[in-house]
Motif scaffolding. Structure first.
Motif, PDB file in Angstrom:
ATOM      1  N   GLU A 132      57.983 -70.197 115.980  1.00  0.00           N
ATOM      2  CA  GLU A 132      58.940 -71.262 115.637  1.00  0.00           C
ATOM      3  C   GLU A 132      60.381 -70.767 115.771  1.00  0.00           C
ATOM      4  OE1 GLU A 132      58.365 -74.409 115.034  1.00  0.00           O
ATOM      5  OE2 GLU A 132      56.182 -74.264 115.061  1.00  0.00           O
ATOM      6  N   LEU A 133      60.616 -69.515 115.356  1.00  0.00           N
ATOM      7  CA  LEU A 133      61.976 -68.957 115.445  1.00  0.00           C
ATOM      8  C   LEU A 133      62.327 -68.607 116.886  1.00  0.00           C
ATOM      9  CD1 LEU A 133      62.095 -66.623 112.293  1.00  0.00           C
ATOM     10  CD2 LEU A 133      63.030 -68.922 112.514  1.00  0.00           C
ATOM     11  N   ALA A 134      61.377 -67.990 117.601  1.00  0.00           N
ATOM     12  CA  ALA A 134      61.674 -67.502 118.955  1.00  0.00           C
ATOM     13  C   ALA A 134      61.957 -68.646 119.926  1.00  0.00           C
ATOM     14  CB  ALA A 134      60.524 -66.642 119.469  1.00  0.00           C
ATOM     15  N   LYS A 135      61.276 -69.754 119.762  1.00  0.00           N
ATOM     16  CA  LYS A 135      61.497 -70.837 120.731  1.00  0.00           C
ATOM     17  C   LYS A 135      62.860 -71.501 120.519  1.00  0.00           C
ATOM     18  CE  LYS A 135      59.056 -74.803 118.643  1.00  0.00           C
ATOM     19  NZ  LYS A 135      57.905 -75.706 118.826  1.00  0.00           N
ATOM     20  N   ARG A 136      63.521 -71.167 119.418  1.00  0.00           N
ATOM     21  CA  ARG A 136      64.883 -71.661 119.175  1.00  0.00           C
ATOM     22  C   ARG A 136      65.914 -70.529 119.288  1.00  0.00           C
ATOM     23  NH1 ARG A 136      61.141 -74.154 116.058  1.00  0.00           N
ATOM     24  NH2 ARG A 136      61.168 -76.436 116.144  1.00  0.00           N
ATOM     25  N   ASP A 137      65.489 -69.404 119.903  1.00  0.00           N
ATOM     26  CA  ASP A 137      66.341 -68.218 120.066  1.00  0.00           C
ATOM     27  C   ASP A 137      66.808 -67.632 118.733  1.00  0.00           C
ATOM     28  OD1 ASP A 137      66.075 -68.139 122.776  1.00  0.00           O
ATOM     29  OD2 ASP A 137      67.896 -69.297 123.193  1.00  0.00           O
ATOM     30  N   LEU A 138      66.058 -67.894 117.656  1.00  0.00           N
ATOM     31  CA  LEU A 138      66.387 -67.298 116.358  1.00  0.00           C
ATOM     32  C   LEU A 138      65.676 -65.958 116.177  1.00  0.00           C
ATOM     33  CD1 LEU A 138      66.447 -70.576 114.302  1.00  0.00           C
ATOM     34  CD2 LEU A 138      68.412 -69.087 114.750  1.00  0.00           C
ATOM     35  N   ILE A 139      64.863 -65.596 117.178  1.00  0.00           N
ATOM     36  CA  ILE A 139      64.472 -64.198 117.406  1.00  0.00           C
ATOM     37  C   ILE A 139      64.752 -63.975 118.883  1.00  0.00           C
ATOM     38  CG2 ILE A 139      62.601 -62.504 117.534  1.00  0.00           C
ATOM     39  CD1 ILE A 139      61.179 -63.883 115.297  1.00  0.00           C
ATOM     40  N   HIS A 140      65.623 -63.005 119.168  1.00  0.00           N
ATOM     41  CA  HIS A 140      66.029 -62.789 120.564  1.00  0.00           C
ATOM     42  C   HIS A 140      66.782 -61.459 120.644  1.00  0.00           C
ATOM     43  CE1 HIS A 140      68.130 -63.328 124.383  1.00  0.00           C
ATOM     44  NE2 HIS A 140      67.310 -64.335 124.645  1.00  0.00           N
ATOM     45  N   ALA A 174      62.058 -57.181 125.638  1.00  0.00           N
ATOM     46  CA  ALA A 174      61.320 -57.948 124.619  1.00  0.00           C
ATOM     47  C   ALA A 174      61.102 -57.160 123.322  1.00  0.00           C
ATOM     48  CB  ALA A 174      59.976 -58.405 125.185  1.00  0.00           C
ATOM     49  N   ARG A 175      60.824 -55.863 123.438  1.00  0.00           N
ATOM     50  CA  ARG A 175      60.553 -55.060 122.233  1.00  0.00           C
ATOM     51  C   ARG A 175      61.758 -54.981 121.297  1.00  0.00           C
ATOM     52  NH1 ARG A 175      57.353 -49.470 123.559  1.00  0.00           N
ATOM     53  NH2 ARG A 175      55.243 -50.309 123.665  1.00  0.00           N
ATOM     54  N   ALA A 176      62.946 -55.174 121.871  1.00  0.00           N
ATOM     55  CA  ALA A 176      64.168 -55.062 121.068  1.00  0.00           C
ATOM     56  C   ALA A 176      64.452 -56.315 120.243  1.00  0.00           C
ATOM     57  CB  ALA A 176      65.358 -54.769 121.980  1.00  0.00           C
ATOM     58  N   CYS A 177      63.489 -57.249 120.188  1.00  0.00           N
ATOM     59  CA  CYS A 177      63.726 -58.491 119.442  1.00  0.00           C
ATOM     60  C   CYS A 177      63.647 -58.293 117.933  1.00  0.00           C
ATOM     61  CB  CYS A 177      62.742 -59.573 119.890  1.00  0.00           C
ATOM     62  SG  CYS A 177      61.059 -59.251 119.347  1.00  0.00           S
ATOM     63  N   VAL A 178      63.053 -57.188 117.479  1.00  0.00           N
ATOM     64  CA  VAL A 178      63.058 -56.841 116.050  1.00  0.00           C
ATOM     65  C   VAL A 178      63.256 -55.336 115.903  1.00  0.00           C
ATOM     66  CG1 VAL A 178      61.480 -58.701 115.334  1.00  0.00           C
ATOM     67  CG2 VAL A 178      60.552 -56.463 115.887  1.00  0.00           C
ATOM     68  N   THR A 179      63.739 -54.913 114.746  1.00  0.00           N
ATOM     69  CA  THR A 179      63.765 -53.478 114.423  1.00  0.00           C
ATOM     70  C   THR A 179      62.752 -53.225 113.305  1.00  0.00           C
ATOM     71  OG1 THR A 179      65.533 -53.705 112.786  1.00  0.00           O
ATOM     72  CG2 THR A 179      66.205 -53.268 115.060  1.00  0.00           C
ATOM     73  N   GLY A 180      62.564 -51.953 112.969  1.00  0.00           N
ATOM     74  CA  GLY A 180      61.610 -51.622 111.915  1.00  0.00           C
ATOM     75  C   GLY A 180      60.167 -51.665 112.392  1.00  0.00           C
ATOM     76  N   LYS A 181      59.967 -51.537 113.714  1.00  0.00           N
ATOM     77  CA  LYS A 181      58.601 -51.531 114.261  1.00  0.00           C
ATOM     78  C   LYS A 181      57.949 -50.168 113.996  1.00  0.00           C
ATOM     79  CE  LYS A 181      60.388 -52.344 118.340  1.00  0.00           C
ATOM     80  NZ  LYS A 181      61.785 -52.715 118.045  1.00  0.00           N
ATOM     81  N   PRO A 182      56.608 -50.093 114.098  1.00  0.00           N
ATOM     82  CA  PRO A 182      55.950 -48.780 114.006  1.00  0.00           C
ATOM     83  C   PRO A 182      56.383 -47.922 115.195  1.00  0.00           C
ATOM     84  CG  PRO A 182      54.335 -50.585 113.963  1.00  0.00           C
ATOM     85  CD  PRO A 182      55.653 -51.190 114.316  1.00  0.00           C
ATOM     86  N   LEU A 183      56.302 -46.605 115.040  1.00  0.00           N
ATOM     87  CA  LEU A 183      56.686 -45.685 116.124  1.00  0.00           C
ATOM     88  C   LEU A 183      55.916 -45.960 117.401  1.00  0.00           C
ATOM     89  CD1 LEU A 183      57.066 -42.252 114.310  1.00  0.00           C
ATOM     90  CD2 LEU A 183      58.853 -43.540 115.477  1.00  0.00           C
ATOM     91  N   ASN A 184      54.620 -46.254 117.287  1.00  0.00           N
ATOM     92  CA  ASN A 184      53.812 -46.466 118.491  1.00  0.00           C
ATOM     93  C   ASN A 184      54.101 -47.801 119.178  1.00  0.00           C
ATOM     94  OD1 ASN A 184      52.607 -48.282 116.806  1.00  0.00           O
ATOM     95  ND2 ASN A 184      50.611 -47.280 116.734  1.00  0.00           N
TER      96      ASN A 184
END
Length: 366
Positions: A132-140, A174-184
């Motif tokens: 829902e957030l990504a399709k409105r560019d609220l995750i990007h 694409a991976r840079a759309c959030v921080t705090g991801k697991p190391l792998n």
């Protein structure tokens, strides 16, 4: 946490802002432009779970787009509402500006108790929220980048990043759309403990300056200082762990949802954390006194008080009974504007959240 005659969290943030800009002499129009949130999106979505459609309400608020991407956590809690999310988004703008991370402030939340759902269900809910957030560019990656907050962690960030990547198969970032991801999954080492580590560093800096120590009516170094921690989540746990293991502090009190533990000789933070994970609370922990009314322990005698859970826990109802000469705000907005005034008049020194807990966004910037 509402107390009679107490401004809301949102009003509290605005009052603090007004006090700060009063010293700057900004033109009134600019003052108002900085204060208000640019946009808040409310999303209500359904997920088929347990044989029926369950409806959830989520928010993503953008406080300032003077620099992009905008940055800020997503929390999962039943207390999430629009005012809270907008106040937290404003704090993120000020925090990023203070540590010179080139982001605007944003914040998100989902009104949910994550403990009520099993892992598979939580993944379905998180992926749908991210959709829902990504399709409105609220995750990007270049516009709006969430991070973990209360009730979320590496797992939820990995789900969100994967959901974004599925929707944007040709986006190399694409991976840079959030921080705090697991190391792998493309995360950065040290991000999990970053906010708690920042609290430790802020205290170390404080004790390096004799004027600061004197202002708080204290002496010596961090070694041997008695610390009470309210909230042993990610931030409180790491702050307490580092302060006790590396700086010689004594963690004499730990306050959690179901009560508080005290031990004048100091608590073993690792043991308490393990106990909480196994028993979903602190009750029954050996080697400590247990008090059901945890909030009362914040008023006990100590050198440093670390509120590391919710906003507004130190307010008009208890501020005059707080004995700690030094408070470091590890949570966002744990001291209300009214309580701040009472504490400062008593001579208590408060290290503010927008500096003290900026370790998370600093490492996210890296």
């Amino acid at each position: 946490m509402s107390v009679a005659n107490e401004p809301s969290f949102r009003e509290s943030v605005d009052l603090m802002f007004n006090r700060a800009v009063g010293l700057l002499g900004l033109p009134p129009g600019l003052e108002e432009k900085i204060r208000v949130c640019n946009a808040t999106y409310t999303v209500r979505f359904g997920v088929r779970l347990r044989g029926e459609i369950k409806t959830f309400t989520g928010y993503r608020s953008v406080h300032s787009e003077h620099m992009e991407p905008v940055k800020g956590g997503i929390r999962y809690a039943t207390s999430v509402n629009q005012d809270e999310v907008e106040a937290l988004a404003a704090l993120m703008t000020y925090k990023c500006a203070l540590v010179e991370a080139p982001f605007g402030g944003s914040k998100g939340g989902l009104c949910i108790d994550p403990r009520e759902w099993d892992e598979y269900e939580l993944e379905q809910i998180t992926r749908r929220f991210a959709y829902e957030l990504a399709k409105r560019d609220l995750i990007h990656p270049s516009q709006n980048v969430p991070a973990p907050d209360m009730g979320t962690g590496e797992r939820e960030m990995a789900w969100m990043a994967d959901q974004y990547a599925r929707m944007n198969t040709t986006d190399i970032n694409a991976r840079a759309c959030v921080t705090g991801k697991p190391l792998n999954a493309g995360g950065i080492a040290g991000r999990v403990e970053a906010t708690g580590r920042g609290v430790e560093y802020a205290l170390q800096e404080f004790f390096r300056d004799p004027r600061d120590i004197e202002k708080a009516g204290m002496s010596g170094s961090l070694d041997g200082k008695r610390v009470i921690v309210q909230g042993l989540g990610n931030v409180g746990y790491h702050a307490a762990k580092f302060l006790s293991e590396e700086d010689g502090c004594k963690i004499v009190g730990i306050i959690e949802r179901d009560g508080a533990l005290t031990n004048p000789d100091g608590l073993n933070v690792e043991d308490v954390r393990s106990w909480i994970i196994k028993h979903d609370g602190v009750k029954g922990f050996p080697d400590a006194s247990y008090t059901e009314n945890g909030a009362a322990i914040m008023e006990e005698d100590c050198d440093i008080l670390i509120p590391a859970a919710m906003e507004g826990v130190i307010n008009l109802s208890n501020a005059d009974r707080i004995k700690a000469p030094l408070i470091i705000e590890a949570a966002n907005g744990p001291v209300t504007a009214g309580a701040d005034k009472i504490l400062r008049e008593k001579g208590c020194v408060i290290i503010p959240d927008m500096y003290a807990n900026a370790g998370g966004v600093t490492v996210s910037y890296f």
